[in-house]
Design a protein around this motif. Structure first.
Motif, PDB file in Angstrom:
ATOM      1  N   HIS A  85      -7.127   0.341  10.744  1.00  0.00           N
ATOM      2  CA  HIS A  85      -7.133   1.544  11.589  1.00  0.00           C
ATOM      3  C   HIS A  85      -5.821   2.317  11.415  1.00  0.00           C
ATOM      4  CE1 HIS A  85     -10.843   1.530  13.784  1.00  0.00           C
ATOM      5  NE2 HIS A  85     -10.701   0.267  14.151  1.00  0.00           N
ATOM      6  N   LYS A  86      -4.729   1.566  11.468  1.00  0.00           N
ATOM      7  CA  LYS A  86      -3.410   2.203  11.388  1.00  0.00           C
ATOM      8  C   LYS A  86      -3.241   2.998  10.090  1.00  0.00           C
ATOM      9  CE  LYS A  86       1.462   0.864  11.203  1.00  0.00           C
ATOM     10  NZ  LYS A  86       2.314  -0.290  10.956  1.00  0.00           N
ATOM     11  N   HIS A  87      -3.751   2.427   8.993  1.00  0.00           N
ATOM     12  CA  HIS A  87      -3.553   3.072   7.693  1.00  0.00           C
ATOM     13  C   HIS A  87      -4.795   3.814   7.213  1.00  0.00           C
ATOM     14  CE1 HIS A  87       0.392   1.317   7.179  1.00  0.00           C
ATOM     15  NE2 HIS A  87      -0.108   0.184   7.652  1.00  0.00           N
ATOM     16  N   ASN A  88      -5.781   3.935   8.092  1.00  0.00           N
ATOM     17  CA  ASN A  88      -6.990   4.693   7.753  1.00  0.00           C
ATOM     18  C   ASN A  88      -7.674   4.150   6.490  1.00  0.00           C
ATOM     19  OD1 ASN A  88      -8.862   6.657   8.177  1.00  0.00           O
ATOM     20  ND2 ASN A  88      -7.685   8.283   7.178  1.00  0.00           N
ATOM     21  N   LEU A  89      -7.868   2.833   6.461  1.00  0.00           N
ATOM     22  CA  LEU A  89      -8.458   2.177   5.284  1.00  0.00           C
ATOM     23  C   LEU A  89      -9.910   1.802   5.543  1.00  0.00           C
ATOM     24  CD1 LEU A  89      -5.709  -0.477   4.364  1.00  0.00           C
ATOM     25  CD2 LEU A  89      -5.941   1.846   3.472  1.00  0.00           C
ATOM     26  N   VAL A  90     -10.744   1.931   4.520  1.00  0.00           N
ATOM     27  CA  VAL A  90     -12.077   1.330   4.554  1.00  0.00           C
ATOM     28  C   VAL A  90     -11.881  -0.161   4.239  1.00  0.00           C
ATOM     29  CG1 VAL A  90     -14.349   1.234   3.427  1.00  0.00           C
ATOM     30  CG2 VAL A  90     -13.184   3.448   3.725  1.00  0.00           C
ATOM     31  N   LEU A  91     -12.460  -1.033   5.059  1.00  0.00           N
ATOM     32  CA  LEU A  91     -12.353  -2.466   4.791  1.00  0.00           C
ATOM     33  C   LEU A  91     -13.633  -2.949   4.124  1.00  0.00           C
ATOM     34  CD1 LEU A  91     -10.701  -5.110   5.170  1.00  0.00           C
ATOM     35  CD2 LEU A  91     -12.099  -5.517   7.197  1.00  0.00           C
ATOM     36  N   VAL A  92     -13.505  -3.446   2.898  1.00  0.00           N
ATOM     37  CA  VAL A  92     -14.661  -4.024   2.210  1.00  0.00           C
ATOM     38  C   VAL A  92     -14.569  -5.532   2.376  1.00  0.00           C
ATOM     39  CG1 VAL A  92     -15.832  -4.303   0.010  1.00  0.00           C
ATOM     40  CG2 VAL A  92     -14.760  -2.109   0.588  1.00  0.00           C
ATOM     41  N   SER A  93     -15.501  -6.097   3.124  1.00  0.00           N
ATOM     42  CA  SER A  93     -15.432  -7.513   3.475  1.00  0.00           C
ATOM     43  C   SER A  93     -16.520  -8.280   2.732  1.00  0.00           C
ATOM     44  CB  SER A  93     -15.599  -7.627   4.998  1.00  0.00           C
ATOM     45  OG  SER A  93     -15.336  -8.924   5.422  1.00  0.00           O
ATOM     46  N   ASP A  94     -16.092  -9.051   1.725  1.00  0.00           N
ATOM     47  CA  ASP A  94     -17.015  -9.863   0.925  1.00  0.00           C
ATOM     48  C   ASP A  94     -17.271 -11.156   1.700  1.00  0.00           C
ATOM     49  OD1 ASP A  94     -17.940 -11.886  -0.789  1.00  0.00           O
ATOM     50  OD2 ASP A  94     -16.900 -11.090  -2.534  1.00  0.00           O
ATOM     51  N   ILE A 137       0.832  -1.211   0.000  1.00  0.00           N
ATOM     52  CA  ILE A 137       0.000   0.000   0.000  1.00  0.00           C
ATOM     53  C   ILE A 137       0.868   1.264   0.000  1.00  0.00           C
ATOM     54  CG2 ILE A 137      -1.914  -1.165   1.160  1.00  0.00           C
ATOM     55  CD1 ILE A 137      -1.107   0.393   3.701  1.00  0.00           C
ATOM     56  N   THR A 138       0.238   2.384  -0.282  1.00  0.00           N
ATOM     57  CA  THR A 138       0.963   3.664  -0.245  1.00  0.00           C
ATOM     58  C   THR A 138       0.197   4.609   0.692  1.00  0.00           C
ATOM     59  OG1 THR A 138      -0.315   4.779  -1.965  1.00  0.00           O
ATOM     60  CG2 THR A 138       1.511   3.366  -2.700  1.00  0.00           C
ATOM     61  N   ALA A 139       0.726   5.792   0.884  1.00  0.00           N
ATOM     62  CA  ALA A 139       0.078   6.776   1.772  1.00  0.00           C
ATOM     63  C   ALA A 139      -1.283   7.186   1.216  1.00  0.00           C
ATOM     64  CB  ALA A 139       0.977   7.986   1.944  1.00  0.00           C
ATOM     65  N   GLN A 140      -1.485   6.988  -0.107  1.00  0.00           N
ATOM     66  CA  GLN A 140      -2.766   7.376  -0.734  1.00  0.00           C
ATOM     67  C   GLN A 140      -3.850   6.307  -0.574  1.00  0.00           C
ATOM     68  OE1 GLN A 140       0.173   8.200  -2.571  1.00  0.00           O
ATOM     69  NE2 GLN A 140      -0.227  10.195  -1.626  1.00  0.00           N
ATOM     70  N   THR A 141      -3.450   5.081  -0.232  1.00  0.00           N
ATOM     71  CA  THR A 141      -4.413   3.974  -0.227  1.00  0.00           C
ATOM     72  C   THR A 141      -5.516   4.223   0.805  1.00  0.00           C
ATOM     73  OG1 THR A 141      -2.549   2.538  -0.744  1.00  0.00           O
ATOM     74  CG2 THR A 141      -4.608   1.455  -0.174  1.00  0.00           C
ATOM     75  N   ARG A 142      -6.768   4.057   0.365  1.00  0.00           N
ATOM     76  CA  ARG A 142      -7.917   4.382   1.221  1.00  0.00           C
ATOM     77  C   ARG A 142      -8.878   3.225   1.449  1.00  0.00           C
ATOM     78  NH1 ARG A 142      -5.683   6.851   3.446  1.00  0.00           N
ATOM     79  NH2 ARG A 142      -5.090   9.008   3.317  1.00  0.00           N
ATOM     80  N   VAL A 143      -8.770   2.182   0.629  1.00  0.00           N
ATOM     81  CA  VAL A 143      -9.742   1.088   0.728  1.00  0.00           C
ATOM     82  C   VAL A 143      -9.053  -0.238   0.420  1.00  0.00           C
ATOM     83  CG1 VAL A 143     -10.495   1.543  -1.678  1.00  0.00           C
ATOM     84  CG2 VAL A 143     -11.985   0.224  -0.157  1.00  0.00           C
ATOM     85  N   MET A 144      -9.500  -1.274   1.105  1.00  0.00           N
ATOM     86  CA  MET A 144      -8.947  -2.610   0.853  1.00  0.00           C
ATOM     87  C   MET A 144     -10.083  -3.609   0.623  1.00  0.00           C
ATOM     88  SD  MET A 144      -6.589  -4.978   3.281  1.00  0.00           S
ATOM     89  CE  MET A 144      -6.554  -6.740   2.945  1.00  0.00           C
ATOM     90  N   LEU A 145      -9.906  -4.510  -0.341  1.00  0.00           N
ATOM     91  CA  LEU A 145     -10.908  -5.553  -0.619  1.00  0.00           C
ATOM     92  C   LEU A 145     -10.472  -6.858   0.056  1.00  0.00           C
ATOM     93  CD1 LEU A 145     -11.542  -4.982  -4.470  1.00  0.00           C
ATOM     94  CD2 LEU A 145     -12.617  -3.820  -2.521  1.00  0.00           C
ATOM     95  N   PHE A 146     -11.394  -7.441   0.816  1.00  0.00           N
ATOM     96  CA  PHE A 146     -11.077  -8.612   1.630  1.00  0.00           C
ATOM     97  C   PHE A 146     -12.174  -9.659   1.425  1.00  0.00           C
ATOM     98  CE2 PHE A 146     -11.444 -10.440   6.097  1.00  0.00           C
ATOM     99  CZ  PHE A 146     -10.306 -11.222   6.020  1.00  0.00           C
ATOM    100  N   CYS A 147     -11.812 -10.923   1.432  1.00  0.00           N
ATOM    101  CA  CYS A 147     -12.779 -11.995   1.193  1.00  0.00           C
ATOM    102  C   CYS A 147     -12.805 -12.942   2.395  1.00  0.00           C
ATOM    103  CB  CYS A 147     -12.377 -12.750  -0.075  1.00  0.00           C
ATOM    104  SG  CYS A 147     -13.635 -13.867  -0.671  1.00  0.00           S
ATOM    105  N   SER A 148     -14.002 -13.100   3.005  1.00  0.00           N
ATOM    106  CA  SER A 148     -14.110 -13.857   4.252  1.00  0.00           C
ATOM    107  C   SER A 148     -15.466 -14.558   4.361  1.00  0.00           C
ATOM    108  CB  SER A 148     -13.927 -12.903   5.429  1.00  0.00           C
ATOM    109  OG  SER A 148     -14.131 -13.555   6.663  1.00  0.00           O
ATOM    110  N   PRO A 149     -15.496 -15.885   4.369  1.00  0.00           N
ATOM    111  CA  PRO A 149     -14.429 -16.844   4.123  1.00  0.00           C
ATOM    112  C   PRO A 149     -13.815 -16.617   2.731  1.00  0.00           C
ATOM    113  CG  PRO A 149     -16.382 -17.963   4.966  1.00  0.00           C
ATOM    114  CD  PRO A 149     -16.780 -16.558   4.664  1.00  0.00           C
ATOM    115  N   HIS A 150     -12.624 -17.160   2.593  1.00  0.00           N
ATOM    116  CA  HIS A 150     -11.814 -16.776   1.437  1.00  0.00           C
ATOM    117  C   HIS A 150     -11.981 -17.719   0.237  1.00  0.00           C
ATOM    118  CE1 HIS A 150      -8.006 -16.198  -0.852  1.00  0.00           C
ATOM    119  NE2 HIS A 150      -8.308 -14.945  -0.600  1.00  0.00           N
ATOM    120  N   ASN A 151     -12.326 -17.117  -0.879  1.00  0.00           N
ATOM    121  CA  ASN A 151     -12.349 -17.803  -2.168  1.00  0.00           C
ATOM    122  C   ASN A 151     -11.097 -17.374  -2.910  1.00  0.00           C
ATOM    123  OD1 ASN A 151     -12.789 -18.645  -4.786  1.00  0.00           O
ATOM    124  ND2 ASN A 151     -14.611 -17.411  -5.128  1.00  0.00           N
TER     125      ASN A 151
END
Ligand SMILES: Cc1ncc(COP(=O)(O)O)c(C=O)c1O
Length: 384
Positions: free
Chosen positions: A187-196, A154-168
């Motif tokens: 929290h540390k990187h101020n990211l929105v977590l998108v949890s599929d 990630i970089t300082a610009q990164t704002r959102v992360m895509l996550f898969c749970s349970p994982h495919n």
């Protein structure tokens, strides 16, 4: 009431994506993730009643439907949500595109772990965002997240992360400690977590349970959870999914991105989802029991073959197979020529792997296993 998962139902000429892929009718399709079972009788009945009405006008979600979503999340995952947090979507993949555009600016990166379900890789790119990948690693024969790799990606610009749970496709059910670490990272990187969490109704290991990412301490405000009844109840052709978004700022950003572009859900999608979440539990329990035996059959069938390493599936009806040491140029193509249509790991960001969908009647699975075994035996290699 016993449910029938053993009968083979002909899906030819039903416009099926899965069954229409291979021109050779002898190829057993085991690639895309839908099941060769009829949906739950309660859902079929609800749909028949709705179709019988005969008028299919514009449709909106009712209070009763939203309350059913709340009750379902409380019943199955001990997650108490508010009706206002629900955002209806015509598909979960649409949700992946919406969040990529809503929470990252043009050109910015959207990270995800690989291997991963292919639309996680394409959704950011299709929206002119960049897809950033960080590999999962193996520890004690289990796929785990590598937070150093994520941190490096990630970089300082990164704002959102895509996550898969349970994982495919790895079939992992993430445990509480892993989720806590992920939430701390966000929290540390101020990211929105998108949890599929589309596979959350398909836990194969009886000693594991799905924990919604948003229920981890202080995660609700930064999490967008994507859900659908379509995977568990085999309804992907009806187009209905939903997001749970507590944070009103995030919800409004999503709704703004969707406005005028994302179509509303159709009447049959709502009808089926309502019946599934309200009354589908008995069928779901029977389904998971049947799938678990299919999973065990796949996992016990290939011990003799060192070039065909089957990963243990904790959740989903998908096996993830390592064939990197198989001296065959294109394993997916090779197995197709031998009568089984498997998903090429390259599409998941992991060349040298194959994904097998085992959600079919056991007699079909047995003949697919025979064909795979035959193909391995006939490969021009030293196999044992
Ligand atoms: C992790 C994951 N997300 C989303 C989807 C597709 O969801 P939808 O059909 O609602 O777009 C799938 C289908 O296999 C999936 O495995």
């Amino acid at each position: 009431m016993p449910f029938d998962f053993e009968s083979t139902i002909n899906r030819q000429n039903t416009w099926s994506t899965k069954w229409g892929k291979y021109s050779n009718p002898d190829v057993i399709p085991m690639w895309v993730a839908d099941m060769d079972f009829e949906t739950a009788p309660v859902i079929k009945e609800a749909l028949l009643n709705r179709v019988q009405h005969g008028i299919f006008g514009y449709t909106k979600p009712t209070r009763e439907l939203n309350q059913t979503v709340c009750q379902y999340l409380k019943r199955d995952f001990e997650w108490a949500i508010d009706e206002d947090w629900i955002v209806w979507l015509p598909s979960l993949v649409v949700g992946l595109s919406v969040v990529s555009r809503a929470f990252a600016n043009t050109g910015e990166g959207v990270p995800t772990n690989v291997p991963i379900y292919p639309p996680f890789l394409s959704a950011p790119r299709l929206g002119e965002r960049e897809t950033i990948t960080a590999p999962l690693t193996k520890s004690k024969n289990r796929w785990v997240m590598d937070f150093d790799a994520l941190e490096g990606a990630i970089t300082a610009q990164t704002r959102v992360m895509l996550f898969c749970s349970p994982h495919n496709p790895t079939g992992r059910v993430w445990d509480k400690e892993e989720l806590k670490e992920l939430i701390s990272f966000c929290h540390k990187h101020n990211l929105v977590l998108v949890s599929d969490e589309i596979h959350s109704g398909l836990i194969m290991d009886a000693d594991k349970k799905h924990i919604p990412s948003a229920t981890i301490n202080e995660a609700e405000d930064l999490t967008v959870t994507l859900l659908s009844a379509s995977k568990t109840f085999n309804l992907p052709g009806l187009g209905c999914a939903f997001a749970i978004v507590k944070n009103p700022t995030l919800r409004k950003q999503m709704q703004k991105t969707m406005a005028g572009i994302v179509h509303h859900v159709g009447a049959l999608g709502y009808t089926a989802t309502f019946a599934a979440l309200k009354d589908g539990r008995d069928w779901q329990i029977a389904l998971v029991d049947y799938l678990r035996k299919n999973r065990d059959l796949v996992e016990s069938s290939f011990h003799d073959y060192r070039f065909f390493n089957v990963n243990h599936t904790e959740a989903t009806y998908l096996s993830w197979i390592d064939v990197r040491d198989m001296p065959i140029e294109n394993p997916a193509n090779y197995f197709e020529q031998h009568g089984v249509g498997l998903y090429d790991g390259a599409d998941f960001g992991a060349p040298g792997f194959l994904r097998v969908n085992f959600a079919c009647p056991r007699p079909v699975l047995k003949s697919a296993i025979d064909k795979i075994t035959d193909a391995i035996e006939h490969a021009d290699i030293e196999i044992r």
